[in-house]
Write a protein that holds these residues in place. Structure first.
Motif, short mmCIF file in Angstrom:
data_model
loop_
_atom_site.label_atom_id
_atom_site.label_comp_id
_atom_site.label_asym_id
_atom_site.label_seq_id
_atom_site.Cartn_x
_atom_site.Cartn_y
_atom_site.Cartn_z
N PRO A 230 8.18 -0.97 4.50
CA PRO A 230 7.67 -0.90 5.74
C PRO A 230 7.35 -2.28 6.33
O PRO A 230 7.71 -2.42 7.58
CB PRO A 230 6.09 -0.30 5.22
CG PRO A 230 6.48 0.49 4.21
CD PRO A 230 7.54 -0.17 3.28
N CYS B 111 9.22 8.10 4.77
CA CYS B 111 7.48 7.82 5.00
C CYS B 111 7.03 9.24 5.00
O CYS B 111 7.48 10.03 5.40
CB CYS B 111 7.51 7.29 6.42
SG CYS B 111 5.73 7.18 6.89
N ALA B 112 5.74 9.25 4.18
CA ALA B 112 5.21 10.59 3.80
C ALA B 112 4.18 10.62 4.79
O ALA B 112 3.12 11.65 4.71
CB ALA B 112 4.63 10.37 2.40
N CYS C 39 -0.81 2.74 4.62
CA CYS C 39 -0.68 1.37 5.22
C CYS C 39 -1.55 1.26 6.41
O CYS C 39 -2.24 0.20 6.79
CB CYS C 39 0.75 1.36 5.83
SG CYS C 39 1.30 2.72 6.69
N PRO D 95 3.10 4.08 -0.97
CA PRO D 95 3.71 4.87 -2.54
C PRO D 95 5.13 5.31 -2.34
O PRO D 95 5.66 5.62 -3.35
CB PRO D 95 2.83 6.31 -2.24
CG PRO D 95 2.38 6.42 -0.92
CD PRO D 95 2.25 5.15 -0.17
N MET D 96 5.81 4.98 -1.15
CA MET D 96 7.16 5.39 -1.02
C MET D 96 8.10 4.39 -0.98
O MET D 96 9.16 4.51 -0.75
CB MET D 96 7.29 6.48 0.15
CG MET D 96 6.54 7.81 0.34
SD MET D 96 7.24 8.78 -1.21
CE MET D 96 8.69 9.15 -0.70
N HIS E 203 -0.84 7.65 5.75
CA HIS E 203 -1.69 6.63 6.43
C HIS E 203 -2.08 5.44 5.44
O HIS E 203 -3.23 4.66 5.88
CB HIS E 203 -2.74 7.23 7.26
CG HIS E 203 -2.09 8.10 8.48
ND1 HIS E 203 -1.52 9.08 8.46
CD2 HIS E 203 -1.99 7.78 9.68
CE1 HIS E 203 -0.94 9.58 9.69
NE2 HIS E 203 -1.52 8.57 10.24
N ALA F 252 0.88 -1.14 -0.18
CA ALA F 252 -0.15 -0.25 0.04
C ALA F 252 0.83 1.35 0.04
O ALA F 252 0.24 2.22 -0.16
CB ALA F 252 -0.93 0.08 1.37
N ALA G 13 2.13 4.20 10.44
CA ALA G 13 2.80 5.83 10.21
C ALA G 13 3.27 6.14 11.73
O ALA G 13 4.30 7.16 11.68
CB ALA G 13 1.52 6.88 9.59
N MET H 172 12.77 3.38 -0.30
CA MET H 172 13.00 3.17 1.06
C MET H 172 14.09 1.86 0.94
O MET H 172 14.22 1.16 0.28
CB MET H 172 11.84 2.57 2.04
CG MET H 172 10.77 3.59 2.07
SD MET H 172 9.45 3.02 3.01
CE MET H 172 8.52 4.36 3.42
S1 SF4 Z 1 2.32 6.23 6.07
FE1 SF4 Z 1 2.81 3.89 5.59
S2 SF4 Z 1 1.97 3.99 3.34
FE2 SF4 Z 1 2.29 6.20 4.01
S3 SF4 Z 1 4.54 6.61 3.21
FE3 SF4 Z 1 4.66 5.94 5.45
S4 SF4 Z 1 4.88 3.77 5.57
FE4 SF4 Z 1 4.34 4.26 3.39
#
Ligand code: SF4
Ligand code: SF4
Length: 135
Positions: free
Chosen positions: A49, A73-74, A79, A40-41, A77, A38, A90, A45
């Motif tokens: 995750p 990590c952006a 994930c 996007p980043m 949420h 799920a 997150a 990495m």
């Molecule tokens: S919150 Fe989760 S899905 Fe969003 S960038 Fe961070 S690890 Fe990835």
């Protein structure tokens, strides 16, 4: 393999610290990988995750040092809303950032940003970036 006693203590302290900072129990992660699919980043990495969660739930602090995953990590949420175990991943990522920032370590050094870039970047982006990436 049994960890030496002091390593076990470090691991347990690390897991408890993540819980204290994030409110999340990383030990319930079942390693399904939904968070990674799920995210996007994830391509940016060092560790996906799912792997960050794996190292966190076993208290393997040394494997999480000097990696970029929690900095990349952006906080979107994506994930978190999909995790079948209800873990707010997150928040775990944020806890990992805080553990580093609380040692007065910056991920980016504001003084190293070229002056022309400072003029080019939107102010709101700079503020958000400094809040997230500097101690
Ligand atoms: S919150 Fe989760 S899905 Fe969003 S960038 Fe961070 S690890 Fe990835
Ligand atoms: S989605 Fe949740 S249970 Fe699955 S690997 Fe990620 S943190 Fe663990």
């Amino acid at each position: 393999m049994t960890l030496p006693m002091n390593a076990q203590k470090v691991s347990m302290h690390f897991i408890e610290k993540i819980k204290e900072l994030s409110g999340e129990n990383v030990k319930v992660c079942m390693q399904c990988g939904t968070c990674t699919s799920a995210c996007p980043m994830s391509d940016e990495m060092d560790f996906f995750p799912r792997k960050v969660m794996h190292y966190s739930q076993f208290g393997l602090l040394q494997n999480l040092e000097n990696i970029n995953s929690y900095w990349k990590c952006a906080s979107c949420h994506s994930c978190t809303v999909r995790c079948p175990r209800g873990i707010d991943i997150a928040k775990v990522m944020e806890a990992l950032r805080l553990l580093v920032l609380r040692t007065s370590t910056n991920y980016i050094e504001p003084s190293q940003i070229p002056a022309e870039k400072l003029q080019e970047y939107p102010g709101i982006m700079m503020v958000a970036g400094f809040r997230k990436l500097t101690s």
